[in-house]
Structure formats: structure tokens, C-alpha cells
Enzyme design. Structure first.
Site, short mmCIF file in Angstrom:
data_model
loop_
_atom_site.label_atom_id
_atom_site.label_comp_id
_atom_site.label_asym_id
_atom_site.label_seq_id
_atom_site.Cartn_x
_atom_site.Cartn_y
_atom_site.Cartn_z
N HIS A 126 -2.10 -2.47 3.31
CA HIS A 126 -1.63 -2.15 2.11
C HIS A 126 -1.69 -3.50 1.42
CE1 HIS A 126 1.45 -1.80 -1.39
NE2 HIS A 126 0.35 -0.94 -1.82
N SER A 127 -2.29 -3.68 0.17
CA SER A 127 -2.21 -5.10 -0.71
C SER A 127 -2.56 -6.18 0.33
CB SER A 127 -0.96 -5.13 -1.24
OG SER A 127 -0.52 -5.89 -2.20
N PHE A 128 -1.55 -6.99 0.35
CA PHE A 128 -1.69 -8.27 1.26
C PHE A 128 -2.35 -8.12 2.61
CE2 PHE A 128 -0.66 -12.18 3.38
CZ PHE A 128 -0.84 -13.13 2.93
N MET A 139 -6.11 -6.50 -0.37
CA MET A 139 -7.08 -7.62 -0.59
C MET A 139 -8.10 -7.52 0.43
SD MET A 139 -4.43 -10.98 -1.11
CE MET A 139 -4.26 -11.58 -2.79
N HIS A 168 0.52 1.02 -7.62
CA HIS A 168 0.04 0.14 -6.40
C HIS A 168 0.81 0.51 -5.25
CE1 HIS A 168 -1.38 -3.35 -4.20
NE2 HIS A 168 -0.24 -3.87 -4.28
#
Length: 232
Positions: A75-77, A102, A216
Site C-alpha cells: 500500500h502507498s509507500f 508508489m 487512499h
């Protein structure tokens, strides 16, 4: 299936609390590593932590769990970290899923892949947290969450994020994904605008793009819908 769910910036394994039981009820094995300095491992925060530190930790987790045919979700980073791990142990992984995440480039620090204005604002707000330069916790609203109970849950658990992980890079050969089966899940309501370049990179790489109608933090906002997508 064997799922390994990796959290993103400021988060920890706690963010998967609503998805994990759904997957396990469906007969899947689930592991939820926690990166040093964040979440349940906040007490391991150190100025020595880099992005490569976290890649090494995820690889060690996969090897210690002796898991294979893994659906590795970042997830995300966390998309940076799963990319590095997949390049190291592709034989353990069946599929990579980037959850509003990312999509890194080899040798490029994460801070170089977000809009310059966004990074300038974040860098200017860096705090000293127990002697370590960190990005302070944003409010839950920054992750597109508005439900009062979800906001309270997120705000209560977020931990400062060591800034050095944004300012260091990892190296890997070829494109992210290590030639594996890859999918990207995009949260659309609202869109997390700072990841625009990463979503475009996923499209340019030809990855299938799936959408989920929430903010998000999809694993908290719509855990059942997300579980369905992860199984797909």
C-alpha cells in the site's frame, strides 16, 4: 492463497485489521510484516533506517515465514518496498499488487517521484521525533477517510515516518515487478493526487488497473471490496 500485506507510510499492520479476517475466513494464509520505526515497531525507530533497510526486512520476513506462491500487496509507500523484495526473491512470489501505491524507479529516491511542491511542503514540516528526523503524522482526512469511527481509528494509530526512507533509493534490474504477474488498484473517491505520476507509470508498464470507489486507505474504508479485488 498466501497473502503478505505490507503497509505504507505512517501506518502499521493495524491498517489491515478489517481485511485480514475476511481473507482468513475465505481460507487464505495472511502475514502482515511491520517495518522498523512504524506502527507496532515504532520503538525500533532509528536514524539509520533507509529504504533498503525495509526491503531487507521484508525479504527476511518472507524467508522466515517460508512462504511461496505469495500474493504480495504493497500500500502507498509500500510499493517501493515490495518492488525491492520482488527483485530479490521473485521465486517466492506469485503476484504483486500495488494498492494505490508508489511504483519506483531504480536509483531514484521516492521524494523525487512526487510533485516538487508536495515534497517541499512535507520536507519543511519535518520534526525531530526521539532524535530522528520524521515526517509528522497527517490527519486521517489526508487519506480520504471521513467516517468518524475510521478517522478515530487511523488518527489513534499513525506514527511519525523516518524521512530518510523518502530520501534514499533502491537499485534493481529492469522494470519494477521483476517480470511477475502485477496489478494496480487505484482508489478513486477521492483520488490521492500525489500519486498521479505513479499511476501513469503503472499504465505505461501495461499493468491492469482496477478501481475501488473510496479514498487512499481502501483497506479501512472498504475492506470487503478490497478483499474481493485481492482475490481476483
Amino acid at each position: 492463497m498466501n497473502f503478505t500485506l505490507l503497509h505504507g507510510a505512517w501506518h502499521g499492520a493495524w491498517c489491515w485489521d478489517f481485511v485480514t479476517p475476511l481473507l482468513r475466513e475465505r481460507g487464505h494464509r495472511v502475514s502482515r510484516p511491520v517495518l522498523s520505526g512504524l506502527g507496532e515497531n515504532a520503538h525500533f525507530l532509528s536514524s539509520e533506517i533507509t529504504l533498503q533497510t525495509w526491503v531487507d526486512e521484508l525479504v527476511a520476513h518472507l524467508e522466515a515465514e517460508n512462504m511461496s506462491d505469495i500474493v504480495l500487496v504493497g500500500h502507498s509507500f509500500g510499493g517501493n518496498v515490495i518492488t525491492g523484495a520482488a527483485a530479490r526473491v521473485p521465486d517466492r512470489i506469485a503476484k504483486l499488487i500495488y494498492l494505490d501505491a508508489m511504483v519506483p524507479q531504480s536509483g531514484v529516491a521516492p521524494c523525487e517521484t512526487v510533485p516538487p511542491k508536495v515534497w517541499a511542503e512535507r520536507r519543511a514540516g519535518v520534526i525531530d521525533h526521539v532524535g530522528v528526523p520524521c515526517l509528522p503524522c497527517p490527519p486521517a482526512a489526508a487519506f480520504g477517510v471521513s467516517d468518524a469511527k475510521q478517522v478515530e481509528f487511523i488518527d489513534r494509530h499513525l506514527t511519525p515516518h523516518p524521512v530518510r526512507t523518502y530520501e534514499t533509493a533502491i537499485d534493481f534490474d529492469g522494470d519494477p515487478g521483476a517480470g511477475l504477474d502485477v496489478a494496480y488498484i487505484m482508489a478513486t473517491a477521492p483520488v490521492y493526487t500525489s500519486l498521479a505520476a505513479h499511476r501513469e507509470r503503472a499504465k505505461d508498464l501495461g499493468w491492469p488497473i482496477h478501481e475501488i470507489a473510496c479514498g487512499h486507505d481502501a483497506m479501512i474504508a472498504k475492506p470487503k471490496d478490497l478483499a474481493d479485488l485481492l482475490e481476483g
